[in-house]
Design a protein around this motif. Structure first.
Motif, short mmCIF file in Angstrom:
data_model
loop_
_atom_site.label_atom_id
_atom_site.label_comp_id
_atom_site.label_asym_id
_atom_site.label_seq_id
_atom_site.Cartn_x
_atom_site.Cartn_y
_atom_site.Cartn_z
N GLN A 82 31.97 -12.46 11.16
CA GLN A 82 32.51 -12.13 9.84
C GLN A 82 33.97 -12.55 9.73
OE1 GLN A 82 31.60 -7.93 9.86
NE2 GLN A 82 29.67 -8.22 8.76
N LEU A 83 34.74 -12.31 10.78
CA LEU A 83 36.17 -12.65 10.75
C LEU A 83 36.40 -14.15 10.72
CD1 LEU A 83 37.50 -9.98 13.26
CD2 LEU A 83 38.08 -10.13 10.84
N THR A 84 35.65 -14.91 11.53
CA THR A 84 35.86 -16.36 11.56
C THR A 84 35.42 -17.00 10.25
OG1 THR A 84 33.74 -16.62 12.73
CG2 THR A 84 35.74 -16.59 14.06
N ARG A 85 34.39 -16.45 9.63
CA ARG A 85 33.96 -16.97 8.32
C ARG A 85 34.97 -16.62 7.24
NH1 ARG A 85 27.35 -15.96 8.12
NH2 ARG A 85 26.84 -17.38 9.84
N GLU A 86 35.54 -15.41 7.34
CA GLU A 86 36.58 -15.03 6.39
C GLU A 86 37.78 -15.95 6.53
OE1 GLU A 86 39.48 -11.24 5.20
OE2 GLU A 86 38.26 -11.17 7.03
N ARG A 87 38.16 -16.24 7.77
CA ARG A 87 39.29 -17.14 8.01
C ARG A 87 39.02 -18.51 7.41
NH1 ARG A 87 40.34 -21.40 10.83
NH2 ARG A 87 42.51 -21.88 11.42
N ASP A 88 37.81 -19.01 7.56
CA ASP A 88 37.45 -20.32 7.02
C ASP A 88 37.63 -20.34 5.50
OD1 ASP A 88 36.27 -23.02 7.39
OD2 ASP A 88 34.65 -22.18 6.18
N ILE A 112 35.65 -19.88 29.35
CA ILE A 112 34.72 -20.89 29.86
C ILE A 112 34.54 -22.02 28.85
CG2 ILE A 112 32.30 -21.33 30.46
CD1 ILE A 112 32.22 -18.51 31.68
N ILE A 113 34.29 -21.65 27.60
CA ILE A 113 34.03 -22.67 26.58
C ILE A 113 35.29 -23.47 26.25
CG2 ILE A 113 33.25 -23.09 24.21
CD1 ILE A 113 31.53 -20.62 24.43
N SER A 114 36.43 -22.79 26.17
CA SER A 114 37.68 -23.50 25.82
C SER A 114 38.19 -24.36 26.97
CB SER A 114 38.76 -22.50 25.39
OG SER A 114 39.02 -21.56 26.41
N SER A 115 37.58 -24.23 28.16
CA SER A 115 37.95 -25.10 29.29
C SER A 115 37.36 -26.49 29.14
CB SER A 115 37.50 -24.48 30.62
OG SER A 115 36.08 -24.47 30.71
N ILE A 116 36.40 -26.64 28.21
CA ILE A 116 35.81 -27.95 27.94
C ILE A 116 36.87 -28.82 27.24
CG2 ILE A 116 34.00 -29.19 26.68
CD1 ILE A 116 32.33 -26.61 26.84
N PRO A 117 37.10 -30.04 27.71
CA PRO A 117 38.10 -30.91 27.08
C PRO A 117 37.86 -31.07 25.58
CG PRO A 117 37.37 -31.86 29.15
CD PRO A 117 36.47 -30.68 28.88
N GLY A 118 38.91 -30.86 24.80
CA GLY A 118 38.81 -31.03 23.35
C GLY A 118 38.37 -29.79 22.60
N VAL A 119 38.04 -28.72 23.32
CA VAL A 119 37.60 -27.48 22.68
C VAL A 119 38.71 -26.44 22.80
CG1 VAL A 119 35.92 -25.61 22.65
CG2 VAL A 119 35.19 -27.95 23.18
N GLY A 120 39.29 -26.06 21.67
CA GLY A 120 40.35 -25.06 21.67
C GLY A 120 39.80 -23.65 21.63
N GLU A 121 40.69 -22.68 21.69
CA GLU A 121 40.27 -21.28 21.72
C GLU A 121 39.56 -20.88 20.43
OE1 GLU A 121 42.67 -17.22 21.40
OE2 GLU A 121 42.90 -18.11 23.39
N LEU A 122 40.09 -21.31 19.28
CA LEU A 122 39.47 -20.96 18.01
C LEU A 122 38.07 -21.53 17.91
CD1 LEU A 122 39.53 -19.74 15.18
CD2 LEU A 122 40.64 -21.84 14.37
N THR A 123 37.91 -22.78 18.32
CA THR A 123 36.58 -23.42 18.29
C THR A 123 35.62 -22.67 19.20
OG1 THR A 123 37.56 -25.58 17.86
CG2 THR A 123 35.31 -25.56 18.68
N ALA A 124 36.10 -22.26 20.37
CA ALA A 124 35.27 -21.50 21.31
C ALA A 124 34.80 -20.19 20.69
CB ALA A 124 36.05 -21.24 22.59
N ILE A 125 35.70 -19.52 19.99
CA ILE A 125 35.37 -18.24 19.35
C ILE A 125 34.33 -18.45 18.26
CG2 ILE A 125 36.30 -16.40 17.90
CD1 ILE A 125 38.97 -16.78 19.45
N ILE A 126 34.49 -19.51 17.47
CA ILE A 126 33.53 -19.81 16.40
C ILE A 126 32.16 -20.12 16.99
CG2 ILE A 126 32.94 -21.44 14.57
CD1 ILE A 126 35.96 -21.67 13.99
#
Length: 246
Positions: A148-154, A218-232
């Protein structure tokens, strides 16, 4: 009557295919028989409400073999399927939720000439009978809040971008109205403050959940993936992601 009883006794699998809309559930009952043939034998429409859910279960119980599990199969259709999914989970029914593109691709293999709500529910029922599907797992409230929060942010970011474009266009006019420009700037400041509040809410959720924090790392450790993207990713794909995370 004898034929019906024999077919019921020889039922290997039972599936209710559900085509979900905002206001109604279009459903088809199907069964896999001992000779591996598929029979789609009942169709009905129910309201997408608590009352409709109860009526649907009563209808299903009357038309199915009580000795064979009935699996409910539906598409993930935005938010409209969620209340029914939670209702089924609360009542202990087997449920599988399938990505819409999988059903769309499957329907193409059936060479359906006219796609209707009924034909979609029939395809979903047949899909469930032909495949071994995973059980849907109810998302933890934490992940629901994140979604809900990430969609609201979008939405906030999109609105702010539109206002910025409007401000740029109006400021380029020959005689821009200063108070109008100031109101646009104020809206931008307000939307930016909302984005900041949302980020703080997200950060608090992650800090309180050690497992979630580890998943984000774990997810944000993937090259090119930031924390926000990992959360989404976590918010939108849980619990499917849980099946694969190490």
């Amino acid at each position: 009557m004898l034929t019906i009883n024999i077919r019921t006794m020889n039922t290997l699998k039972q599936v209710l295919g559900v085509d979900v809309a905002q206001k109604e559930l279009v459903v088809t009952l199907g069964r896999l028989l001992a000779d591996l043939s598929i029979e789609l034998y009942a169709y009905k429409v129910f309201s997408n409400t608590e009352k409709g859910f109860s009526s649907l279960l009563t209808w299903v119980q009357k038309l199915t073999n009580p000795d064979t599990e009935v699996r409910f199969v539906m598409e993930a259709t935005g938010v409209y399927h969620q209340k029914f999914a939670y209702f089924l989970d609360d009542h202990g029914y087997a449920l599988s939720i399938v990505l819409p593109n999988k059903i769309s691709n499957y329907i193409r293999t059936l060479e359906v000439k006219t796609i209707t709500d009924k034909s979609c529910s029939e395809a979903i029922a047949r899909f469930g009978l032909e495949r071994k599907l995973d059980n849907w797992r109810r998302p933890k409230k934490t992940y629901k809040s994140l979604q809900q929060l990430t969609r609201e942010r979008d939405q906030v970011v999109s609105e702010r971008s539109a206002v910025k474009n409007q401000l740029h266009a109006e400021s380029q006019e020959a005689e821009p109205h200063e108070r109008s420009l100031e109101r646009l700037k104020e809206r931008i400041r307000f939307l930016s403050s909302q984005e900041k509040e949302i980020k703080e809410d997200v950060d608090q959720i992650i800090k309180r959940d050690v497992v979630l924090k580890k998943e984000v790392e774990i997810i944000s450790s993937i090259p090119g993936v930031g924390e926000l993207t990992a959360i989404i990713i976590l918010a939108e794909t849980y619990p499917a992601y849980q099946l694969h995370i190490c």
